[in-house]
Structure formats: C-alpha cells, structure tokens
Design a protein around this motif. Sequence first.
Motif, PDB file in Angstrom:
ATOM      1  N   ILE A 145       4.444   3.269  -1.799  1.00  0.00           N
ATOM      2  CA  ILE A 145       4.268   1.831  -2.015  1.00  0.00           C
ATOM      3  C   ILE A 145       5.411   1.055  -1.363  1.00  0.00           C
ATOM      4  CG2 ILE A 145       4.150   0.020  -3.775  1.00  0.00           C
ATOM      5  CD1 ILE A 145       2.964   2.134  -5.667  1.00  0.00           C
ATOM      6  N   LYS A 146       6.611   1.658  -1.426  1.00  0.00           N
ATOM      7  CA  LYS A 146       7.830   0.950  -1.027  1.00  0.00           C
ATOM      8  C   LYS A 146       8.139   1.064   0.464  1.00  0.00           C
ATOM      9  CE  LYS A 146      11.512   2.819  -2.828  1.00  0.00           C
ATOM     10  NZ  LYS A 146      12.571   3.137  -3.813  1.00  0.00           N
ATOM     11  N   MET A 147       7.951   2.244   1.034  1.00  0.00           N
ATOM     12  CA  MET A 147       8.418   2.473   2.412  1.00  0.00           C
ATOM     13  C   MET A 147       7.325   2.190   3.434  1.00  0.00           C
ATOM     14  SD  MET A 147      11.274   5.340   2.328  1.00  0.00           S
ATOM     15  CE  MET A 147      10.275   6.585   3.082  1.00  0.00           C
ATOM     16  N   VAL A 148       7.015   0.929   3.591  1.00  0.00           N
ATOM     17  CA  VAL A 148       5.928   0.579   4.495  1.00  0.00           C
ATOM     18  C   VAL A 148       6.444  -0.230   5.684  1.00  0.00           C
ATOM     19  CG1 VAL A 148       4.213   0.705   2.677  1.00  0.00           C
ATOM     20  CG2 VAL A 148       5.331  -1.458   3.126  1.00  0.00           C
ATOM     21  N   ASP A 149       7.720  -0.041   6.026  1.00  0.00           N
ATOM     22  CA  ASP A 149       8.307  -0.777   7.148  1.00  0.00           C
ATOM     23  C   ASP A 149       7.553  -0.554   8.456  1.00  0.00           C
ATOM     24  OD1 ASP A 149      10.210  -1.422   5.289  1.00  0.00           O
ATOM     25  OD2 ASP A 149      11.701  -0.006   6.010  1.00  0.00           O
ATOM     26  N   PHE A 150       6.909   0.607   8.566  1.00  0.00           N
ATOM     27  CA  PHE A 150       6.213   0.923   9.818  1.00  0.00           C
ATOM     28  C   PHE A 150       5.093  -0.068  10.126  1.00  0.00           C
ATOM     29  CE2 PHE A 150       4.653   3.586   6.353  1.00  0.00           C
ATOM     30  CZ  PHE A 150       3.314   3.229   6.319  1.00  0.00           C
ATOM     31  N   VAL A 151       4.515  -0.672   9.090  1.00  0.00           N
ATOM     32  CA  VAL A 151       3.448  -1.642   9.335  1.00  0.00           C
ATOM     33  C   VAL A 151       3.982  -2.816  10.157  1.00  0.00           C
ATOM     34  CG1 VAL A 151       1.715  -3.131   8.265  1.00  0.00           C
ATOM     35  CG2 VAL A 151       2.339  -0.979   7.174  1.00  0.00           C
ATOM     36  N   GLU A 198      12.387  -5.525  -3.579  1.00  0.00           N
ATOM     37  CA  GLU A 198      11.477  -6.076  -2.568  1.00  0.00           C
ATOM     38  C   GLU A 198      10.145  -6.525  -3.153  1.00  0.00           C
ATOM     39  OE1 GLU A 198      13.067  -3.299  -2.284  1.00  0.00           O
ATOM     40  OE2 GLU A 198      14.259  -3.371  -0.455  1.00  0.00           O
ATOM     41  N   VAL A 199       9.760  -5.895  -4.264  1.00  0.00           N
ATOM     42  CA  VAL A 199       8.450  -6.241  -4.812  1.00  0.00           C
ATOM     43  C   VAL A 199       8.439  -7.699  -5.272  1.00  0.00           C
ATOM     44  CG1 VAL A 199       8.790  -5.516  -7.200  1.00  0.00           C
ATOM     45  CG2 VAL A 199       6.556  -5.283  -6.159  1.00  0.00           C
ATOM     46  N   PHE A 200       9.637  -8.223  -5.593  1.00  0.00           N
ATOM     47  CA  PHE A 200       9.763  -9.637  -5.951  1.00  0.00           C
ATOM     48  C   PHE A 200      10.383 -10.423  -4.804  1.00  0.00           C
ATOM     49  CE2 PHE A 200      10.145  -7.741 -10.333  1.00  0.00           C
ATOM     50  CZ  PHE A 200       8.942  -8.227 -10.801  1.00  0.00           C
ATOM     51  N   MET A 201      10.027 -10.103  -3.575  1.00  0.00           N
ATOM     52  CA  MET A 201      10.763 -10.685  -2.450  1.00  0.00           C
ATOM     53  C   MET A 201      10.746 -12.213  -2.456  1.00  0.00           C
ATOM     54  SD  MET A 201       8.327  -9.526   0.681  1.00  0.00           S
ATOM     55  CE  MET A 201       7.260  -8.232   0.153  1.00  0.00           C
ATOM     56  N   SER A 202       9.634 -12.778  -2.885  1.00  0.00           N
ATOM     57  CA  SER A 202       9.526 -14.232  -2.844  1.00  0.00           C
ATOM     58  C   SER A 202      10.483 -14.881  -3.845  1.00  0.00           C
ATOM     59  CB  SER A 202       8.073 -14.614  -3.134  1.00  0.00           C
ATOM     60  OG  SER A 202       7.943 -15.981  -3.276  1.00  0.00           O
ATOM     61  N   GLU A 203      10.479 -14.382  -5.089  1.00  0.00           N
ATOM     62  CA  GLU A 203      11.369 -14.934  -6.114  1.00  0.00           C
ATOM     63  C   GLU A 203      12.834 -14.638  -5.786  1.00  0.00           C
ATOM     64  OE1 GLU A 203      10.779 -16.728  -9.000  1.00  0.00           O
ATOM     65  OE2 GLU A 203       8.789 -17.024  -8.121  1.00  0.00           O
ATOM     66  N   ASN A 204      13.122 -13.413  -5.320  1.00  0.00           N
ATOM     67  CA  ASN A 204      14.505 -13.068  -5.011  1.00  0.00           C
ATOM     68  C   ASN A 204      15.041 -13.876  -3.835  1.00  0.00           C
ATOM     69  OD1 ASN A 204      14.835 -11.285  -7.095  1.00  0.00           O
ATOM     70  ND2 ASN A 204      14.250  -9.490  -5.908  1.00  0.00           N
ATOM     71  N   TYR A 205      14.140 -14.208  -2.927  1.00  0.00           N
ATOM     72  CA  TYR A 205      14.537 -15.068  -1.814  1.00  0.00           C
ATOM     73  C   TYR A 205      15.002 -16.421  -2.359  1.00  0.00           C
ATOM     74  CZ  TYR A 205      14.229 -17.575   2.630  1.00  0.00           C
ATOM     75  OH  TYR A 205      14.510 -18.315   3.745  1.00  0.00           O
ATOM     76  N   ARG A 206      14.266 -16.938  -3.347  1.00  0.00           N
ATOM     77  CA  ARG A 206      14.646 -18.218  -3.957  1.00  0.00           C
ATOM     78  C   ARG A 206      15.993 -18.121  -4.649  1.00  0.00           C
ATOM     79  NH1 ARG A 206       9.636 -20.300  -7.323  1.00  0.00           N
ATOM     80  NH2 ARG A 206      11.385 -20.901  -8.652  1.00  0.00           N
TER      81      ARG A 206
END
Lengths: 307, 267
Positions: free
Chosen positions: A240-246, B112-120
């Motif tokens: 889920i996390k390591m998708v930088d390749f996209v 990263e899963v909260f990238m939008s909020e963490n960006y704020r």
Amino acid sequence: MTDAPAVAPPTERSSWNPLRAARKLPDAGFAYFLLLPAFIFLALFTVKPLIGSIIASTQPRRGDGFTLDNYARLATDDVFLKALGNNFLFSLITVPVSLGLAMLLAVLLHQNVRGRGFLRAGVFAPAILPMVAVAVIWMYFYQPNIGVINSILGALGLPTPDWLGDPGLVLPSLMVMMVWKEAGFFMLFYLAGLQGIDPELEEASRLEGTGKFRHFWKVSFPLLMPTTLFAAIVALSDSIKMVDFVFVMTQGGPDNASNLLLFYIYKVAFAQHWPQFAAAISLVVVAVLVALALIQIRLMDRKIHYR
Amino acid sequence: MDRILTTSDRIERVLAWVAGLLWIAPLAYVFVRSVIVESPGGSRFGFDNLTNAWSAAPFGQYYLNTTLLVVGITLAQLVFGALAAYAFARFTFPFKNALFVFVLIQLMIFPEVFMSENYRTVAGFGLLDTITGIGLPYVASAFCIFFLRQAFMTVPNELVEAAQVEGSSRLGILWKVFLPAAKPSIIAYALVSVSTQWNNFLWPMIVATSDETRPITVGLVRFLAPETGMDFPKMAAGTVIVIGPLLAAFLIGQRGFINSFLRSGIK
C-alpha cells in the motif's frame, strides 16, 4: 557497568535544570515526561490529521456545511474503485509471491553454497535501493522498442508487447518489479527463521531418507509460520505504501490500469485540489491499515505467548 | 543413498546460482550501460555519461540534503524512541496499556496516508520547502518505540538494581544500563531507518520545491523528467549516481548489516 566512576550525585550542582526537575518527579510522572516528546509528534502527524481528515471529509468541495457526499462518492467514483481494485489485486498477488520466493531463496542460500555471501548480498541488494531508482531500472526492461525484454523477445521472433502501455499488462509488469525488490528483504527474515531451527531435525530427516522437499514441507515450513505471518503483514503494508514507481513509470495509466490508492490520494489532493474527497479516501486506507495493525497485535500476542 | 543426496545438493546449488544471478542481472546491466558511451562511430567504454549527468544536475547538493535529512530523522527517532521505550519497559503509570496500544496501532500508519492534512500542518509552521519540514512527520516512530521497548524488556533487573545502589538517577540508568544493553537493536534500527529514509520519495517530493532542499530520490526523478522520450545512457548514469554509493556502502558493510539484522530479532 558496576565500576562506573562514582560521581556523587546529590552534591553535584550543575545548571541542567530540566533534568534536575525531572529527578524530583514520582515514577509515574517521570514516565509521562519520557513519553512526551514522542507523543507530541505522533499526535501531530497521525492524530491531528486523522481528526482533520474526518472533519474535512464531511465538508463540501466549495463553501461550508456538513455533507456525506464525499463518502457517497466513494461508491460511484470509477477511478477510486479502479484504484481500490488494482491495489487489492496488487497486494493479493505480490505478497504471497514475494514471500514464497523469499522462502525458496532462503532455503537455497541457507546451505553451504560456494559464494553464498555474494549471492545473499546480490539478492538482498534491491531491497536497499530507492523504489524510484528501481523503477528507472525497470523502465529499461519494459521499454517497448529498445527495452531489454523486447530486444530479447524480438531476437527470438516472439511478440513484443508494450509492457507498460497495455492496460492488461501494466499491473502484472509492476508486480514482477515489486517482487524483485521485496523478495530479498523477506529472504533475510527467513534466513533468520531458518537459523533458529534445530539442525538436528534436518539430520533426522536425512537419516530417515526423507526427501528434501518433503522435509521442507513437513518440518521447515510449519516452523517458519511465525516468520511468515509477520512478513506477510510487512509485505501487505509495503504494497500500500511503496508505490513510488507509479509516479516514475506510469502516472497511473494507461486508462487508470496502474492507478493505486496512495497515488490517487495524491492526485485528488494536489492535482485536483480537492482535499475533502482526498480525506475520505485517506480514511478508507487508514481503516484498512488499522485493521492490519490489530491483526498484527494479535499475532504478536500469540508469538510472545509461545516463547 | 549418498549419491542421490549429492545429486539433489548439486541441483540446489545450481538453483541458488541461477536465482542469485537472475536477481543481480538488472543491477549489473544498469552499471554496464552507464559506462558505454554511444557515439556515431560506435560504442566504447568511458565515464562520459556519468560526468555529464553529474554536471547536469546538483547531485552533490541532493546528496547533502539527503544526508542531513536521514541523520536528523534517525537521531531524533532514536532519542524520542529510547525515552518512550524506557517509560514503557521500566515504569508503571496510569493508562500505560492504553498508551501502548496507541503506539501499536500506529505501527501500520505512515504519515503519507494523511499527506493532504500533513501538508497543511507543515505549511502552518511555515516549513514548506525546508529540510525540517520534510523530516518532521518522521521524527517520532511507533516502530522505533516498540522495537526498543522489546529490547529494553530483556535487560536483567539486577543490573538496574546495581545502578540504583550506586545512586544513579533514572535517566542515568537509561544511559548507563539500558542503552548499552540494547546496542545491537539500536544499530539494527538505525540501519533500517537510514535505508528507509534514504529511499523516501513521495512526501519529500510534495514538500521540497527547490534544489536546496530536494533529497536525492526527488532529484533523480526530476533529473530524468523533462526529457522527451527515453535517453537510456542518461537514465543509467543518473541511476548509477544515486545507487552506486548506496550499493558500495552496503557491500562494504553487508556482512555486518545482514548479521545485525539477523541477530536483532526483526523476524
């Protein structure tokens, strides 16, 4: 340790005040003092955004007010459903294949082969590389005209598909790359597991004339189960996390065939400037991650139990 | 029976080499490709691709940024992690279990899963496009707390009591007893953290918008991005510049790296 210089603590009057203040705290208070720095940052970058996401996800794209439209949209947004399905498929295939290959590699490289150290290091090397560099390397292999794979296939007179440009091939192609990167990492887990297995068991099988495959299946494989469970959780979260390749290889294309959840969150939040909907997607992913964490906690409980 | 076993042993050995070489081949190919210079008169060996790539983008600056980022994050994680782990491993206090479950749940959640909020949040601190802003979401790691706590749990009570008799303070005991006892775990965690952060891409890409802050991963992608079509020698050279030092460091320290990994109980 016992012969450390005998500093006379009570008479020492230095200027490090916060530490001296901490000394006077009772144990419970002192423990909170120790937890404080870590918890401030954990709260700031997981709890705060969690609450922020819940609030944002119930707001309309423009203006104020309360709405559940973002959640309703999840069920009808084709790209989200596509990314969810892709990610599900990606995890469902890369996790068992990575672990299976890792186990095979560990068994092969556990024995005394000449050059074992070199082979172990070689198999493990992709695991330490940045995903973006791995992605660049594999673009060489998948490039349709002058790429390595198609050069070989072309020379053999075989068809030369556009690996990353064909909606049916792009996800499997990315899965192969992911397995290449991940298998060596999990091989290390399994090597550690194999080291923990009593060598007398293998000797016993040898004496009884049990074949190697049968020995693996009946003895090693069950004994490696705790390793497998733990590695599966790590592999699942990586998928889920390591998708930088996209970002490097496909931008989710063609036709969203390689769109994955984290990439879609990025697109919605930063390209479509729609943080409210991005928040709703984030919460779906978080729900999955928390479920995984709970499973992991239960497994660890059991592992601690068995020790 | 002996001969049968040696045959299957041989098959395994051959398989081990086939698998190993299959894994190494892509890396070897990129390295070879980076030192082949294509010219109208044919291809030859040379370092032109590498020197061209090196001078075409500020890779030195990218390396410096990544180093600062990785060292800062890893140190912060270890300091904050050791303090929190010490609390969980040694003291009893109200809500201890609840707080520990709070840590465990975060084992799976990544910023990263909260990238939008963490960006704020980071923007609110005025830390966009700073190395601090890139590193801040990672300075406290639930995994580090959990991992060090497991290591601290194995410290024998007698050592703690001996230090107490000597009059060591609670922080003194952490420093003189727990940290030395957990040294293998600390090294193993540091290695994992360094390689994870070295390779991080998505969040740094969001936060960093200038070459003064971009880490090497973001720099590499940017270096390759504006090209139309694929310039293979350039791609190979850029990749080698990024992975070469990493692989060299790994190969020099690989025995220690793999062993500390195997011994630390990450399994």
